[in-house]
Structure formats: structure tokens, C-alpha cells
Design a protein around this motif. Structure first.
Motif, short mmCIF file in Angstrom:
data_model
loop_
_atom_site.label_atom_id
_atom_site.label_comp_id
_atom_site.label_asym_id
_atom_site.label_seq_id
_atom_site.Cartn_x
_atom_site.Cartn_y
_atom_site.Cartn_z
N LEU A 152 7.03 11.18 -6.94
CA LEU A 152 7.02 12.19 -5.88
C LEU A 152 8.29 13.04 -5.92
O LEU A 152 8.23 14.26 -5.70
CB LEU A 152 6.88 11.52 -4.51
CG LEU A 152 5.58 10.77 -4.24
CD1 LEU A 152 5.59 10.18 -2.84
CD2 LEU A 152 4.36 11.68 -4.42
N GLU A 153 9.41 12.41 -6.20
CA GLU A 153 10.67 13.17 -6.28
C GLU A 153 10.65 14.15 -7.44
O GLU A 153 11.26 15.23 -7.36
CB GLU A 153 11.84 12.20 -6.39
CG GLU A 153 12.09 11.41 -5.11
CD GLU A 153 13.17 10.36 -5.25
OE1 GLU A 153 13.72 9.93 -4.22
OE2 GLU A 153 13.47 9.95 -6.40
N HIS A 154 9.96 13.79 -8.52
CA HIS A 154 9.82 14.71 -9.64
C HIS A 154 8.92 15.88 -9.28
O HIS A 154 9.23 17.04 -9.61
CB HIS A 154 9.26 13.97 -10.86
CG HIS A 154 8.98 14.87 -12.04
ND1 HIS A 154 9.98 15.38 -12.83
CD2 HIS A 154 7.80 15.34 -12.53
CE1 HIS A 154 9.44 16.15 -13.78
NE2 HIS A 154 8.12 16.13 -13.61
N MET A 155 7.81 15.59 -8.58
CA MET A 155 6.89 16.66 -8.20
C MET A 155 7.46 17.57 -7.13
O MET A 155 7.22 18.78 -7.12
CB MET A 155 5.56 16.05 -7.72
CG MET A 155 4.69 15.49 -8.82
SD MET A 155 3.03 15.00 -8.21
CE MET A 155 3.41 13.40 -7.49
N PHE A 156 8.23 16.98 -6.20
CA PHE A 156 8.76 17.73 -5.05
C PHE A 156 10.25 17.45 -4.91
O PHE A 156 10.66 16.60 -4.10
CB PHE A 156 8.02 17.32 -3.77
CG PHE A 156 6.52 17.37 -3.88
CD1 PHE A 156 5.86 18.59 -3.92
CD2 PHE A 156 5.78 16.20 -3.96
CE1 PHE A 156 4.46 18.64 -4.02
CE2 PHE A 156 4.40 16.24 -4.06
CZ PHE A 156 3.74 17.46 -4.10
N PRO A 157 11.09 18.13 -5.68
CA PRO A 157 12.54 17.83 -5.65
C PRO A 157 13.17 17.97 -4.27
O PRO A 157 14.16 17.29 -3.97
CB PRO A 157 13.12 18.86 -6.63
CG PRO A 157 11.99 19.20 -7.54
CD PRO A 157 10.75 19.14 -6.70
N ALA A 158 12.60 18.82 -3.41
CA ALA A 158 13.18 19.02 -2.07
C ALA A 158 12.64 18.03 -1.04
O ALA A 158 13.09 18.05 0.11
CB ALA A 158 12.91 20.45 -1.60
N LEU A 159 11.72 17.17 -1.44
CA LEU A 159 11.12 16.25 -0.48
C LEU A 159 12.14 15.24 0.01
O LEU A 159 12.88 14.63 -0.77
CB LEU A 159 9.94 15.52 -1.14
CG LEU A 159 9.18 14.53 -0.26
CD1 LEU A 159 8.47 15.25 0.87
CD2 LEU A 159 8.19 13.73 -1.10
N LYS A 160 12.15 15.02 1.32
CA LYS A 160 13.03 14.02 1.93
C LYS A 160 12.22 12.77 2.26
O LYS A 160 11.30 12.82 3.09
CB LYS A 160 13.67 14.58 3.21
CG LYS A 160 14.54 15.80 3.00
CD LYS A 160 15.06 16.33 4.33
CE LYS A 160 15.92 17.58 4.13
NZ LYS A 160 16.40 18.12 5.43
N LEU A 161 12.53 11.67 1.59
CA LEU A 161 11.88 10.39 1.89
C LEU A 161 12.76 9.64 2.88
O LEU A 161 13.86 9.19 2.54
CB LEU A 161 11.66 9.58 0.61
CG LEU A 161 10.61 10.16 -0.35
CD1 LEU A 161 10.53 9.33 -1.62
CD2 LEU A 161 9.25 10.25 0.32
#
Length: 268
Positions: A125-134
């Protein structure tokens, strides 16, 4: 954008909705910090409700139920002239919602599956969405909730700063979890089915032509025959028979009233 409200499919209330409308409703609830329960139902999910009236009532209390499988989309079109051109597939909807969460800075909490799956899912997921905050990642305990544990889970999720929870516990456990936890959390809970496994790279999507023609069940059966044969060999014909009976009017398929009582036992 297609929004047509809920319609009766074998007694389960499913929304006439497309990807844009579904994602928009989920993101609006996340922005507004509103309790919101969502699931995407294929034939197995619908039949789980048909065969269990208490679960059917839980499903009918959900804020959003999308037609995950092509046969459920076909049922909406056949029974209610919905005019839906595509299903709203849980794994695909998950990606569209995560893209909007990344764009808007809305933190996401992942709940369910195994530590091994989550260890592969997070970097994917971090690769697909670099701005995503988990905001947090928590594996399933694979057991029933202990007394007071539901409140503790809700407290951890709230304290993380999350604005959305993805729940990957499998059907129907994830729907029961989302139903039970909705009143404890001021954010959407998305029951996302096999999305964790797909996006972790542990399951392969079928070819597009199989998805268009409602043959994803055959692909899944080929991948996991021992685990899934009863689901598809027994439930698919039962679904079609009940759909025909509802269409010709020999079965009313009356939807039960939405459930309101929280379950004392559910899987975490």
C-alpha cells in the motif's frame, strides 16, 4: 455518479451505487467523523444473510452495501431496473478509497488477517500510495471477543488518529465486527473481504473477461478448491433459484428490519 438507494435482493438490502458514489459516501463519513458501516457483497455474502435471519438483519442496518459480484449487480438490474453498468468490487473500491484518503490526508487503520499478510500488505500500500498515512495495523486474534475487549480495540483505533478502518476478517465475521463496532467509533468501517490478500500479493485476480462474465467464483474455486467448494457448488445454484422465485413473485423475500442490538459475541 449513480445513487439509487437500497433495493431488495433475496431479502438483503443492496445499494444501487457505482464506484464514485460509494467512495464519496465513505470519504464524506470519514471527513465528518461519522459512524458508518460498509460491506461489499457477492453471492456468498448475500446467501449468508438469506440463511441466517439475524445476520440478514445486521446487513440491513449497514449504511452502505455494494454489489461486489456480477450476479448481485445482475439481480439489481433484473429485479429493480437499476441500470448498473458495473459491479462495485471490494478490492477495487478499497484502492479508490485509499487513493482519496492519501490525497486528503485521512489516516487509515488496518484491522484483521494475519501478521504475515499485513507485513506484505503495508509496503504494498505504501508503494501504491506514498502519501497514505497508516495510523495503525492490528492482526486478527482468531477468537471471540473477550469481555471489555471491544471497547479496548475501539480505544486503540480512536487514539491512533485514524479516520477510516479497513476490516479484513472474512465473511461473515468482518460484517459482524463492523456492525458491532460501529457504535463505538466515529469513523467508517469497511468490510473489505479478500482485499488484504489481493493487495498483499497472496491472491491473483482473475482475467478481466472472467470478471465481466461473473466467473470469478470459478477462478477462486480453482485456486482454493478444498476451502471454497461448498461455498460455490452449493450456494450458487441456491442463489439462482431464489432469484428466479423472487423475480416471478412466488417468493416475497421480505427484508427483515434492521438490527439494533449489539452482539455479545463476535470474532476479533
Amino acid at each position: 455518479m449513480t445513487v439509487g438507494g437500497k433495493r431488495n435482493v433475496l431479502g438483503v438490502l443492496v445499494d444501487i451505487v457505482d464506484y464514485d458514489a460509494a467512495a464519496g459516501r465513505i470519504i464524506a463519513a470519514a471527513r465528518d467523523r461519522r459512524p458508518f458501516a460498509m460491506t461489499a457483497l457477492a453471492v456468498h455474502g448475500v446467501m449468508t444473510g438469506v440463511l441466517d435471519p439475524a445476520h440478514n438483519a445486521r446487513l440491513n442496518s449497514f449504511d452502505l452495501v455494494t454489489p461486489d459480484g456480477q450476479p448481485v449487480r445482475w439481480a439489481l438490474n433484473l429485479l429493480h431496473d437499476a441500470g448498473l453498468a458495473d459491479r462495485v468490487y471490494g478490492p477495487e473500491l478499497t484502492l479508490r478509497v485509499l487513493a482519496r484518503c492519501a490525497d486528503e490526508g485521512l489516516p487509515v487503520y488496518l484491522y484483521g488477517s494475519t501478521d504475515q499478510t499485513l507485513a506484505r500488505l503495508v509496503p504494498s500500500l505504501e508503494h501504491m500510495f506514498p502519501a497514505l498515512k497508516l495510523a495503525g495495523v492490528e492482526a486478527s486474534k482468531f477468537r471471540d471477543v473477550a469481555p471489555g475487549e471491544d471497547a479496548a480495540i475501539a480505544s486503540r483505533i480512536s487514539a491512533s488518529g485514524a479516520r477510516l478502518v479497513l476490516v479484513g476478517l472474512g465473511c461473515p465475521r468482518q460484517e459482524i465486527f463492523a456492525y458491532a463496532m460501529r457504535s463505538l467509533l466515529d469513523m467508517p468501517l469497511m468490510a473489505v473481504g479478500a482485499a488484504f490478500d489481493y493487495h498483499a500479493g497472496q491472491l491473483r485476480n482473475p482475467p478481466a473477461w472472467m470478471q465481466r462474465h461473473g466467473l470469478e467464483w470459478l477462478w477462486r474455486l480453482g485456486l482454493e478448491p478444498r476451502r471454497l467448494w461448498r461455498r460455490y457448488v452449493l450456494l450458487n445454484p441456491a442463489y439462482l433459484a431464489r432469484l428466479a422465485a423472487q423475480k416471478v413473485g412466488v417468493w416475497r423475500a421480505a427484508p427483515p428490519a434492521a438490527a439494533t442490538e449489539r452482539p455479545s459475541r463476535f470474532a476479533v
